[in-house]
Design a protein around this motif. Structure first.
Motif, PDB file in Angstrom:
ATOM      1  N   ARG A 235      -4.183   3.675  -2.111  1.00 16.82           N
ATOM      2  CA  ARG A 235      -3.654   2.588  -1.264  1.00 16.82           C
ATOM      3  C   ARG A 235      -4.243   1.234  -1.636  1.00 16.82           C
ATOM      4  N   MET A 236      -5.471   1.250  -2.117  1.00 17.66           N
ATOM      5  CA  MET A 236      -6.134  -0.008  -2.444  1.00 17.66           C
ATOM      6  C   MET A 236      -6.092  -0.235  -3.942  1.00 17.66           C
TER       7      MET A 236
ATOM      8  N   PHE B  39      -8.482  -5.247   2.739  1.00 18.09           N
ATOM      9  CA  PHE B  39      -8.104  -3.998   2.090  1.00 18.09           C
ATOM     10  C   PHE B  39      -9.070  -2.864   2.413  1.00 18.09           C
TER      11      PHE B  39
ATOM     12  N   ARG C 279       2.226   1.781  -3.441  1.00 22.72           N
ATOM     13  CA  ARG C 279       1.190   2.295  -4.346  1.00 22.72           C
ATOM     14  C   ARG C 279       1.096   3.825  -4.210  1.00 22.72           C
ATOM     15  N   GLU C 280       1.098   4.312  -2.974  1.00 23.45           N
ATOM     16  CA  GLU C 280       1.006   5.763  -2.752  1.00 23.45           C
ATOM     17  C   GLU C 280       2.221   6.502  -3.325  1.00 23.45           C
TER      18      GLU C 280
ATOM     19  N   GLN D 190       0.820  -1.207   0.000  1.00 27.93           N
ATOM     20  CA  GLN D 190       0.000   0.000   0.000  1.00 27.93           C
ATOM     21  C   GLN D 190       0.860   1.265   0.000  1.00 27.93           C
TER      22      GLN D 190
END
Length: 160
Positions: free
Chosen positions: A43-44, A114, A36-37, A33
């Motif tokens: 985050r998901m 998640f 991803r950011e 997560q």
């Protein structure tokens, strides 16, 4: 033997150290997560209505930024790609003999781990009882963790 059956057998849940395995799972999910950011994603991971993964788009993100930021972005992008590929590998391992139950299992996995929904909230969304949700989410986590080799066995803890 040409086909290694041990590689494809489901681990015995009684032999698993669930506390350590859950911790390993949490560490992976948190790292994923965060990565991803760092590349401008949410985050998901995005999923379709049937909980199939939607590929992320990281093309041309960071355009117009200084060279230093682009280098940092490239490093973050490399880590993201590695973790995302692992996530896809683990997520695709979540299955059931019946396709509709595979979809349900993935949905429960996603909603629980998640979206961080409670058992009650998941139950209200998918109209299944608490026991089914607990069983399916545990099975999904086991399949995910087995695929990514995050499972720790009690026998390994005793040795270590």
């Amino acid at each position: 033997m040409k086909f290694n059956i041990a590689k494809y057998q489901k681990p015995d849940p009684d032999e698993i150290d669930w506390e350590v395995t859950r911790k390993n799972f949490s560490v992976f999910v948190n790292a994923y997560q965060i990565s991803r950011e760092r590349v401008g994603q949410t985050r998901m991971p995005r999923v379709t209505q049937s909980f199939s993964l939607i590929p992320p788009s990281t093309i041309n993100q960071g355009c117009g930024q200084s060279e230093v930021l682009l280098i940092q972005h490239e490093d973050a992008l490399e880590e993201f790609n590695e973790l995302h590929n692992l996530f896809v590998q683990g997520y695709s391992a979540i299955s059931h003999v019946k396709p509709d139950k595979s979809e349900r299992r993935r949905k429960i996995f996603f909603l629980r781990y998640f979206n961080n929904l409670t058992l009650k909230e998941i139950s209200e969304r998918i109209f299944f009882g608490r026991d089914v949700i607990i069983k399916e989410s545990k099975e999904a986590m086991l399949q995910f963790c087995t695929e990514l080799e995050l499972v720790v066995y009690k026998s390994e803890i005793r040795k270590g």
